[in-house]
Structure formats: structure tokens, C-alpha cells
Enzyme design. Sequence first.
Site, PDB file in Angstrom:
ATOM      1  N   GLU A  83      48.680  36.621  44.753  1.00 23.40           N
ATOM      2  CA  GLU A  83      49.001  37.756  43.869  1.00 23.40           C
ATOM      3  C   GLU A  83      50.227  38.509  44.382  1.00 23.40           C
ATOM      4  O   GLU A  83      50.270  39.743  44.388  1.00 23.40           O
ATOM      5  CB  GLU A  83      47.803  38.724  43.786  1.00 23.40           C
ATOM      6  CG  GLU A  83      46.500  38.054  43.373  1.00 23.40           C
ATOM      7  CD  GLU A  83      45.324  39.017  43.267  1.00 23.40           C
ATOM      8  OE1 GLU A  83      45.521  40.243  43.260  1.00 23.40           O
ATOM      9  OE2 GLU A  83      44.183  38.529  43.177  1.00 23.40           O
ATOM     10  N   ASP A 125      53.247  40.596  45.213  1.00 22.99           N
ATOM     11  CA  ASP A 125      54.205  41.580  44.703  1.00 22.99           C
ATOM     12  C   ASP A 125      54.591  42.483  45.867  1.00 22.99           C
ATOM     13  O   ASP A 125      53.799  42.720  46.773  1.00 22.99           O
ATOM     14  CB  ASP A 125      53.703  42.362  43.474  1.00 22.99           C
ATOM     15  CG  ASP A 125      52.376  43.069  43.653  1.00 22.99           C
ATOM     16  OD1 ASP A 125      51.865  43.154  44.790  1.00 22.99           O
ATOM     17  OD2 ASP A 125      51.832  43.557  42.642  1.00 22.99           O
ATOM     18  N   GLU A 170      37.648  39.807  47.455  1.00 19.64           N
ATOM     19  CA  GLU A 170      37.622  41.129  48.114  1.00 19.64           C
ATOM     20  C   GLU A 170      36.248  41.553  48.654  1.00 19.64           C
ATOM     21  O   GLU A 170      35.794  42.668  48.403  1.00 19.64           O
ATOM     22  CB  GLU A 170      38.126  42.204  47.142  1.00 19.64           C
ATOM     23  CG  GLU A 170      39.518  41.929  46.620  1.00 19.64           C
ATOM     24  CD  GLU A 170      40.034  43.025  45.686  1.00 19.64           C
ATOM     25  OE1 GLU A 170      39.239  43.887  45.263  1.00 19.64           O
ATOM     26  OE2 GLU A 170      41.227  43.004  45.373  1.00 19.64           O
ATOM     27  N   HIS A 195      49.763  41.953  48.310  1.00 16.40           N
ATOM     28  CA  HIS A 195      50.317  43.125  47.625  1.00 16.40           C
ATOM     29  C   HIS A 195      50.947  44.022  48.691  1.00 16.40           C
ATOM     30  O   HIS A 195      50.240  44.686  49.447  1.00 16.40           O
ATOM     31  CB  HIS A 195      49.213  43.903  46.895  1.00 16.40           C
ATOM     32  CG  HIS A 195      48.568  43.125  45.790  1.00 16.40           C
ATOM     33  ND1 HIS A 195      49.264  42.718  44.675  1.00 16.40           N
ATOM     34  CD2 HIS A 195      47.302  42.677  45.632  1.00 16.40           C
ATOM     35  CE1 HIS A 195      48.446  42.051  43.865  1.00 16.40           C
ATOM     36  NE2 HIS A 195      47.251  42.013  44.430  1.00 16.40           N
ATOM     37  N   ASN A 238      39.312  34.893  48.327  1.00 12.94           N
ATOM     38  CA  ASN A 238      40.562  35.604  48.057  1.00 12.94           C
ATOM     39  C   ASN A 238      40.435  37.074  48.484  1.00 12.94           C
ATOM     40  O   ASN A 238      39.425  37.709  48.183  1.00 12.94           O
ATOM     41  CB  ASN A 238      40.833  35.529  46.538  1.00 12.94           C
ATOM     42  CG  ASN A 238      42.220  35.947  46.127  1.00 12.94           C
ATOM     43  OD1 ASN A 238      43.209  35.424  46.641  1.00 12.94           O
ATOM     44  ND2 ASN A 238      42.320  36.882  45.186  1.00 12.94           N
TER      45      ASN A 238
END
Length: 347
Positions: A267, A269, A159, A238, A201
Site C-alpha cells: 500500500e 504512499d 493489522e 504508508h 499484512n
Amino acid sequence: MNRTTRRWRVTMGATVAGLGLLAATALSAQAAGSTLHEAAADQGRYFGTALAQGKLNDTQYTTIADREFGMITAENEMKMDATEPQQGVFDYSAGDRIVDWATGHGKQVRGHALAWHSQQPGWMQSMEGSALRQAMLNHVTQVATHYRGKVYAWDVVNEAFSDNGDGSRRDSNLQRTGNDWIEAAFEAARAADPDAKLCYNDYNTDSWTNPKTQAVYAMVKDFRSRGVPIDCVGFQAHFNSGNPVPNNYHETLQRFADLGVDVQITELDIEGSGGSQAEQFSGVTQACLAVERCTGITVWGVRDTDSWRASGTPLLFDGNGQKKAAYHAVLDVLNGGEPGDGGSATS
Ligand code: XIL
């Protein structure tokens, strides 16, 4: 892997049209995976989840994790605050428990994350300048050395770009040590663990037209051209109603892959429920399968109740450990079926 319980189906592949009886002799029986891990492995991919060490004594949780997933990420246990709570004092106990569980169950491990503006230990949060740069590099070196040979890939830097729409770096104490902090972290990680794949990432890098995506792309392209050791790009993925899976997701993954790096959904979701949630999970899975260098998908937790945003019910299993529509949709796509067709034979 329990192959005896696998469903079998017949695919006719490209021989369907016009080959008449010859086609019958060309029929090939192809196994359909009965779990996410198995079905993904048949496609040359992994399917993973994040685990929290505090839940490793919950048998429903570990039963699902063992059955369905082949790649494990520590949800918090390998982050900077967990692994170096005091400067120069390293604590690998929680991270090791995750690694031991994973390897004891035949799983691979994704390391997450070596350098990040968030979840820094208190001592690091108040550091700046060259002292912080040295502390960060030492952290990367120590942690990557400890886990050397045990992780398939590391999120080396997490990030580092801002969401302000101009493609700039995120302001952070690490960024203020100099723009080259990211490549310095990658160099240190490579020196410590030459065999782990080293990933950058981030989130909000899913739409190809997003300036943040373009900025990360430019960095990776630059690193590749100058020989900075980067092997992969992680897409956190996400999603929610305000940030849905973009139509051009496949293009994004392909463009990065074309730079000569692997891409991974790290990750995943998706907040929501029912058919629309299932459809979006299908779309992400299809996008990954369509890109040769998309090596795997990790969902960020097991059951909805395990999620860091549980109220959005964003995962593949409900709070009772039951498979959701989204689970079946992902499995169908991994097995080569059209989303929602129940996994029947493709043509
Ligand atoms: C989250 C964890 O799931 C939570 O348990 C924790 O409180 C905060 O971090 N991006 C990342 C992950 O890279 O490490 C974050 O995980 C979610 C967002």
C-alpha cells in the site's frame, strides 16, 4: 505491452573493467521499460495500484491504471463490510467490478482483506466469542471461495498487531476470540483457495528494530515452523515525515524473505513532494529489488487526488494525471539506473 516504443540502451555489465575490446563484443542491448509495469516485469516483479470501483468511469484514471500497472487491489470493495453487509448475505458486486476491469485489461488481482478489526460490517462489530469466530471463518471461506482462481494473493489478516511498543497483539473483537484466530483464518483461506498466496499484512513493520516488526516476524517464523499456511508478508508502507522510510528497510524485507515467504510492498504512499519524496520512493524500490523474494510493489492509489490522504500528495501522479518526480525516480530504479540519473546505462 507496447515494446516498439521502448527506449533501448546498452549495458556493459560486469565486463566493463579490464576486458578491453572483448567487452565490445559482449555488449548486450537491454530494453528499458517505459512504464512501471513493464520495467518491473523486466525485473521479475509486478507494479500495482489500488483502484476504487466508483472511479472506473474516469478515463484519465483508468488510462493511467491500464498503462502503468499490472496488479490491482480493490481499495475498499473486498473488505468485510463491503462483501458481507448482513450476516450470511454476501455482496460481491463492487469487488467483481474491480476484478472484471483488472482481468479485462490483462491485470492480476491482490485480494484485500479477509479478516480485519476495521471496516467490519455493523453486525460483526457487536459480536464476540465463538459466534464471532465462526462468523469470521465463514466470511473467510465464502469470500475466498467466490474469488478462487481470480486472485494472485490474499491479505488474509490485516493489522493484527498493536503499536504500543511491546510487540503485543492489537486488542479487537477478533483477538478476543483467542490468540489462534490468525492461524485459523489462514487455514480457512487455504482450504477455500489452495492456489492463492496467503499473506499477513500490516503497517509500521518497516524498521527491523521496531518491536512490532519483531513480533510479526516471530509469528511468521512460528507459523512456518508449525506448517500454518502462510506464503507472504505484506508491508503497507504508508510513510510521512514522522514515519519516514527506515535505513534498514532492506534488512527487514530480507529477514522476512529468509523465513521462506515472499514479501510485497502492498500500500505504498509517501507524503511529501519533489526530490525528497522521489528519493524515498527510490529507496523503497531499491530495497524491494535487492530482495529476491520481494515479488512486487503496489502504490495505494493512482493520482494524489485519489489518495486516502490526498493532502499529503503521496502518490506518483499529480491531480492532473501528470508524472511526478517520484514517478521518474521509481521508473529509473526499476530500469536499473541509479536514482536521479535519468535512467542512463548502468555500469
Ligand atoms: C483505506 C482506504 O484507502 C480508504 O478509502 C478507506 O476509507 C479506509 O481504508 N490500511 C489498509 C487499507 O489496509 O485498507 C486502508 O485503506 C489504508 C490503511
